[in-house]
Structures are given as C-alpha cells and as structure tokens.
Motif scaffolding. Sequence first.
Motif, short mmCIF file in Angstrom:
data_model
loop_
_atom_site.label_atom_id
_atom_site.label_comp_id
_atom_site.label_asym_id
_atom_site.label_seq_id
_atom_site.Cartn_x
_atom_site.Cartn_y
_atom_site.Cartn_z
N LEU A 174 0.82 -1.21 0.00
CA LEU A 174 0.00 0.00 0.00
C LEU A 174 0.86 1.26 0.00
N PHE A 175 1.94 1.26 0.79
CA PHE A 175 2.84 2.40 0.82
C PHE A 175 3.51 2.60 -0.54
N LEU A 176 3.92 1.52 -1.19
CA LEU A 176 4.56 1.64 -2.50
C LEU A 176 3.59 2.18 -3.54
N MET A 177 2.36 1.71 -3.51
CA MET A 177 1.34 2.24 -4.42
C MET A 177 1.10 3.72 -4.16
N LEU A 178 1.10 4.08 -2.89
CA LEU A 178 0.92 5.48 -2.50
C LEU A 178 2.07 6.33 -3.04
N GLY A 179 3.29 5.83 -2.90
CA GLY A 179 4.45 6.56 -3.41
C GLY A 179 4.44 6.70 -4.92
N ASN A 180 4.08 5.63 -5.60
CA ASN A 180 4.03 5.68 -7.07
C ASN A 180 3.03 6.72 -7.54
N GLU A 181 1.90 6.80 -6.87
CA GLU A 181 0.88 7.77 -7.27
C GLU A 181 1.33 9.19 -6.95
N TYR A 182 2.01 9.36 -5.84
CA TYR A 182 2.49 10.69 -5.43
C TYR A 182 3.45 11.26 -6.47
N TYR A 183 4.29 10.42 -7.02
CA TYR A 183 5.30 10.88 -7.98
C TYR A 183 4.79 10.85 -9.42
#
Length: 293
Positions: free
Chosen positions: A138-147
Amino acid sequence: MDSISVLHIDLFQSGKNTSDFYFNALKNHLVVGHKHLEKPHRHDFYATIIFTKGSGIHEIDFQKYDVSEGSLFFMSPGQIHSWELSNDIDGYIFFCSQEFYEMHYVNQKLRNFPFFGSVNFPRKLQLNKQELEQNINLFLMLGNEYYSQNIMKNGLILSLMSQIFINSARQFSRDFDNLVSSASLSYFKHYQVFESLVEQYFSTEKSIAFYASLMDISSKHLNRISQTVVQKTATGVITERVVLEAKRMLMYLDESLVEIAFRLGYEEYSYFVRVFRKISGMTPTQFIKKYKA
C-alpha cells in the motif's frame, strides 16, 4: 528556554505542486530533513511512518517506543517527537494535512481513527510478516501515485491512505482488545466525545461533572466509560491531558513555571507541582533538566 520548532509540509516538498500531502522513502526523508530532525520537534500535519529495516527508539509526547522491522507509527499535529535510529534504518513515511483528507471525506474525520484522535491510545502498531507485506504494498502504491502525473491522482492517494488507516484501526482493535473490543461500541463513541471535549476545555475545566453535563450523562457513568475503554478514571484522563500540555509548554514556551501553571488553570503553583509530580514522577524543574539539558 529554546522553542520547539513546528515543521510544515512545505519544508519537505522540494518543488512539488501540492503542499497538503508528502511521501518519501525514510532514508531519503532523513537526508532531506536532517537539519530539522536532530532535536525534538512538532508538526502541523498528520504523519504515518512504517519501518522495514533497522532499529532504534521513537519518542512521541515523552512516551518511548522501540523501533524495529514492522513498526508502524501514527502522529497527530502538535505532538512533540524525536528519535534515535540505527544507520541501516529504512521504511516509508507520508504526511497529510487535515484539510486534504477531510475536504474529500466530509463524514470521516481523521480524529475518528483512535490512533489519531485519542491521547490515551498507543501510537505504535507492531505488524507481523503478512501485515508488513500488505502495508508495504500500500505504501509503494501510494508513493508511485504521489510521484506520478496521473489524472484523479489525489483521489487514489486518499483511497490508499484510507485503506492503511482502516486496516490499522482494525488491527489495533484486535491487538488492544482491552481498549476497544471489550467496550461496547456505544462506550467507545462516548469516550471519543469525552476526549474531544477534554481537548477543548482542559485548561479551564477539570471536574468530571462539567464534562458529564455536556454529554448529558452522570459523572458515575462517565467514569465507568473511561475505566472500561482506557482503564483510567475520567479525572485521570483530564489530568494526564493537562500534564501533557504542561510538558509541551515547558519545552517550547519562554515563560516562567508560575505563568505556565496559571495558563493551565492552576492559581496555586504548589498544587500544580503536586499534580505534575503525581502524573510524571518528577517536578516541572526536574523535567526541564531532563529534557532541556
């Protein structure tokens, strides 16, 4: 006394368009913010941190927590925190403003999550291997979307944040069943109202009767609710909130001890000292020497 710095999301943005949300790998975050993170400090935003490697100590509002693989932390605006972390530390971190979340989720307040809304709730969740893997995804998906530059970007960020918060609230409910599960839903909701009122009035109102009257229940019932949910008397909850604020003020306000006592509703300084010592195990002067050395 030196003041405790209050950090804003903008400080970490590095040119990003939005100042309401921030995400980073923990190693990168520590490099970006190293000048600001060396000493105890406060945020004006909500923070969530997951550790995937390393060890250390994380202190939040003068409560020390061990850091290890799978440690997940939640912090609310205004809390003072600091940490001592090993050189091999790794993980992920994100911040969000209250407005960013609640502007989209009108009926869901961040304070409704127990780890954000209750002073008496633990700020750390220790994940097992399966839970850690789920959260890392979930954190990785969140980071991918943020960038990314995707359309409806904020919508997905908010959805992923909510998944993390809801999953964590459920995990807290299982792990700390003496805090939540053994109490009826009605008791827990009443307790949340009580803590919200304490947050509003603790500096001027110290009596159970005042809060019970606002909640339209008896003092005896309010005490029963508090003891069932957090194993503390209602008076204990009120007093601990006052002493926590006193600690924060001692750390960052350039005022005398008498002035701080008066601001917290104690006209008699000696009584304030007795209350402070009963809750914290030390006098205000001893506290200052310990944390301001």
